[in-house]
Design a protein around this motif. Structure first.
Motif, short mmCIF file in Angstrom:
data_model
loop_
_atom_site.label_atom_id
_atom_site.label_comp_id
_atom_site.label_asym_id
_atom_site.label_seq_id
_atom_site.Cartn_x
_atom_site.Cartn_y
_atom_site.Cartn_z
N GLN A 309 0.80 -1.21 0.00
CA GLN A 309 0.00 0.00 0.00
C GLN A 309 0.85 1.28 0.00
O GLN A 309 0.36 2.35 0.35
N LYS A 310 2.10 1.16 -0.40
CA LYS A 310 2.99 2.32 -0.45
C LYS A 310 3.57 2.55 -1.84
O LYS A 310 3.61 3.66 -2.34
N LEU A 311 4.03 1.49 -2.48
CA LEU A 311 4.67 1.59 -3.78
C LEU A 311 3.68 1.14 -4.85
O LEU A 311 3.12 0.04 -4.79
N SER A 312 3.43 2.00 -5.85
CA SER A 312 2.54 1.66 -6.96
C SER A 312 3.29 1.81 -8.27
O SER A 312 4.09 2.73 -8.44
N ILE A 313 3.01 0.90 -9.20
CA ILE A 313 3.67 0.88 -10.50
C ILE A 313 2.62 0.71 -11.58
O ILE A 313 1.72 -0.12 -11.46
N PHE A 314 2.73 1.52 -12.63
CA PHE A 314 1.87 1.36 -13.80
C PHE A 314 2.73 1.50 -15.04
O PHE A 314 3.55 2.42 -15.14
N SER A 315 2.55 0.59 -15.99
CA SER A 315 3.31 0.67 -17.24
C SER A 315 2.45 0.14 -18.37
O SER A 315 1.60 -0.74 -18.18
N SER A 316 2.67 0.68 -19.57
CA SER A 316 1.96 0.21 -20.75
C SER A 316 2.78 0.52 -21.99
O SER A 316 3.59 1.45 -22.00
N THR A 336 4.84 2.65 -30.65
CA THR A 336 4.19 3.95 -30.73
C THR A 336 3.89 4.57 -29.38
O THR A 336 3.63 5.77 -29.28
N ASN A 337 3.92 3.77 -28.31
CA ASN A 337 3.56 4.30 -27.00
C ASN A 337 4.27 3.52 -25.91
O ASN A 337 4.19 2.28 -25.87
N LEU A 338 4.97 4.23 -25.05
CA LEU A 338 5.61 3.62 -23.88
C LEU A 338 5.41 4.56 -22.70
O LEU A 338 5.75 5.74 -22.78
N TYR A 339 4.84 4.03 -21.62
CA TYR A 339 4.55 4.88 -20.45
C TYR A 339 4.86 4.09 -19.18
O TYR A 339 4.44 2.93 -19.03
N ILE A 340 5.59 4.74 -18.26
CA ILE A 340 5.93 4.12 -16.98
C ILE A 340 5.69 5.15 -15.87
O ILE A 340 6.16 6.29 -15.97
N LEU A 341 4.97 4.75 -14.84
CA LEU A 341 4.68 5.62 -13.70
C LEU A 341 4.98 4.85 -12.41
O LEU A 341 4.48 3.74 -12.21
N VAL A 342 5.79 5.46 -11.55
CA VAL A 342 6.11 4.87 -10.25
C VAL A 342 5.73 5.88 -9.17
O VAL A 342 6.14 7.04 -9.23
N GLY A 343 4.93 5.45 -8.23
CA GLY A 343 4.52 6.32 -7.13
C GLY A 343 4.86 5.71 -5.79
O GLY A 343 4.83 4.49 -5.63
N TYR A 344 5.20 6.57 -4.83
CA TYR A 344 5.53 6.07 -3.49
C TYR A 344 4.85 6.96 -2.45
O TYR A 344 4.97 8.19 -2.50
N ARG A 345 4.13 6.32 -1.55
CA ARG A 345 3.44 7.03 -0.49
C ARG A 345 4.34 7.04 0.75
O ARG A 345 4.47 6.06 1.46
N ILE A 346 4.99 8.18 0.98
CA ILE A 346 5.93 8.29 2.09
C ILE A 346 5.21 8.20 3.43
O ILE A 346 5.66 7.53 4.37
N LEU A 354 7.01 9.60 -10.12
CA LEU A 354 7.92 9.89 -11.22
C LEU A 354 7.45 9.11 -12.44
O LEU A 354 7.15 7.91 -12.34
N SER A 355 7.36 9.77 -13.59
CA SER A 355 6.87 9.10 -14.79
C SER A 355 7.74 9.42 -15.99
O SER A 355 8.40 10.47 -16.05
N TYR A 356 7.72 8.51 -16.97
CA TYR A 356 8.42 8.70 -18.24
C TYR A 356 7.51 8.23 -19.36
O TYR A 356 6.83 7.19 -19.24
N ASN A 357 7.46 8.97 -20.45
CA ASN A 357 6.67 8.53 -21.59
C ASN A 357 7.41 8.82 -22.89
O ASN A 357 8.16 9.79 -22.99
N SER A 358 7.18 7.96 -23.87
CA SER A 358 7.74 8.13 -25.21
C SER A 358 6.63 7.77 -26.19
O SER A 358 6.13 6.65 -26.19
#
Length: 441
Positions: A309-316, A336-346, A354-358
């Protein structure tokens, strides 16, 4: 160029119904009657002594262990969600033990989701259905020395009615209406009044493992596809699932229904839910047509997970397989699409992401046939990095900011964006929301 935008006021009115029972005297025995991907349905002889937020238990060895939290009920049935990784199956015996004190009951929430919602106290009359909805109105003003000033008014409606009258049918919708007030010298050609339906669907739970959806809906397991107008079906086999999609794409220009834009596809996936870990991973393929001709053909991948319940990851990502420039299909697959999102609940008060997309421009070979060669010659990947932090110094008060950097593979069109906001989510007397935003590009 500097753009400053200030959101004037957003008022959110949320309505719902919940149920509470009366006094309690002895334990009750029930059985699991139905299971969906997120809910467990437990049938009792009578539920008048059970309240929203109560704990239901299962027998493990010689003792009763907490397993489910009640989030809704009818006269003979409770809708609950598992806690602590507890797993049950249809037919399992469930026990309810009355509380010995009048401690406050808290509405359950989805793991990893923040919520300030408290149960609404209503009269003792039992309700069979639980209908939830929200209506909101917001105003946005943009002040610019180069583009002219403009103001927008946005009205939104969201509605959800799960398992109507204890049936297998559910209904949901989300739509908005936007008005734009432009300055007389703006020269903009954009429409001033826009009405969009993003979600309007009926769901039928044929069994605990088989679900059908008809209408316009975004499938959360394959969200990169976007809204689907048509039929979706999903079947679960334990932790595995498979689904099919058959329908149409919304119109590329105005988002209305377009019968020429047929699409169909299928996907498979794996889900995992244990104590401290939850994930969904999906892989599928899709073909999209225009007036019967192939417009686009691609595969897609999506993964989402929550850890402790602290670290969340989403990618596509999306990999295009169709490249018909001439009479024959030529070329190689395009990412054509690359997306990565990492979230952390301190902590409860602070979270960071933090996210990166191309992204490359998607080529629809029928819709955009006059521009295909130019697009493929100018096959540039537009990329971006974004960091966000949100702080809640007190209940109902939020402060946050973000920094993003965008660039292209040809080293042109670089930009930096700095954004900050402050919000008050529960204004006294009107129970509304105030939000102010600053943006510098």
């Amino acid at each position: 160029m500097i753009l400053r935008s200030v959101t004037i006021l957003s008022i959110l009115l949320v309505s719902g119904t919940t149920c509470f029972g009366q006094g309690k005297s002895q334990s009750l025995q029930g059985k699991v009657s139905f299971i969906t991907s997120g809910n467990v349905y437990v049938k009792f002889v009578d539920t008048k002594n059970i309240s929203i937020g109560d704990t239901l238990k299962v027998s493990i060895g010689n003792r009763l262990s907490p397993c489910l939290i009640v989030k809704n009920k009818s006269s003979i049935s409770c809708v609950a969600i598992p806690i602590g990784g507890c797993a049950v199956k249809v037919g399992d015996q469930i026990t309810y033990e009355p509380r010995t004190s009048s401690t406050e009951k808290i509405m359950p929430s989805v793991p990893g989701e923040k919520s300030d919602t408290k149960p609404l106290k209503v009269d003792s009359q039992e309700r069979i259905d639980r209908v939830m909805g929200s209506i909101s109105a917001a105003g946005y003003s943009v002040l610019s020395s180069t583009r002219g000033n403009n103001t927008k008014a946005m009205y939104r409606l969201a509605f959800s009615a799960p398992r109507i009258n204890n049936s297998k049918f559910s209904v949901e919708t989300y739509m908005n209406y936007r008005q734009t007030f432009l300055s007389t010298d703006s020269g903009s050609y954009r429409p001033k009044d826009v009405f969009n339906i993003y979600n309007l669907a009926v769901q039928f739970d044929a069994s605990p493992t088989l679900t059908f959806v008809l209408g316009r809906k975004i499938n959360p397991k394959v969200s990169s596809i976007g809204a689907i107008d048509g039929l979706q079906a999903e079947k679960s086999f334990g932790n595995f699932y498979t689904g099919i999609i058959a329908g149409f794409r919304p119109d590329i220009a105005d988002y209305n229904f377009n019968p020429d834009l047929m699409q169909y596809g299928a996907y498979v996936g794996l889900k995992s839910q244990t104590k401290g870990f939850y994930s969904h991973t999906t892989l599928g393929a899709m073909e999209q047509n225009n007036s019967g001709n192939v417009d686009r053909r691609y595969t897609y991948f999506q993964h989402s997970s929550t850890i402790a319940q602290k670290l969340s990851i989403f990618s596509s990502f999306e990999l295009d397989l169709y490249n018909q420039v001439t009479a024959d299909s030529v070329g190689k697959p395009r990412l054509t699409n690359l997306y990565i999102l990492v979230g952390y609940r301190i902590s409860r008060m602070v979270d960071f992401s933090l996210s990166y997309n191309s992204r490359k421009q998607i080529v629809y070979y029928e819709t955009l046939k006059t521009d295909i060669e130019r697009m493929l010659d100018d096959d540039i990947a537009r990329q971006g990095i974004r960091a966000t932090v949100n702080i809640r110094p007190a209940n109902y008060i939020g402060i946050g900011g973000s920094y993003s950097k965008r660039f292209q593979s040809n080293d042109l069109n670089k930009s930096d964006n700095l954004n900050g906001y402050v919000s008050f989510s529960k204004i006294p007397w009107i129970d509304g929301r105030f939000y102010a935003n600053y943006n510098r590009n």
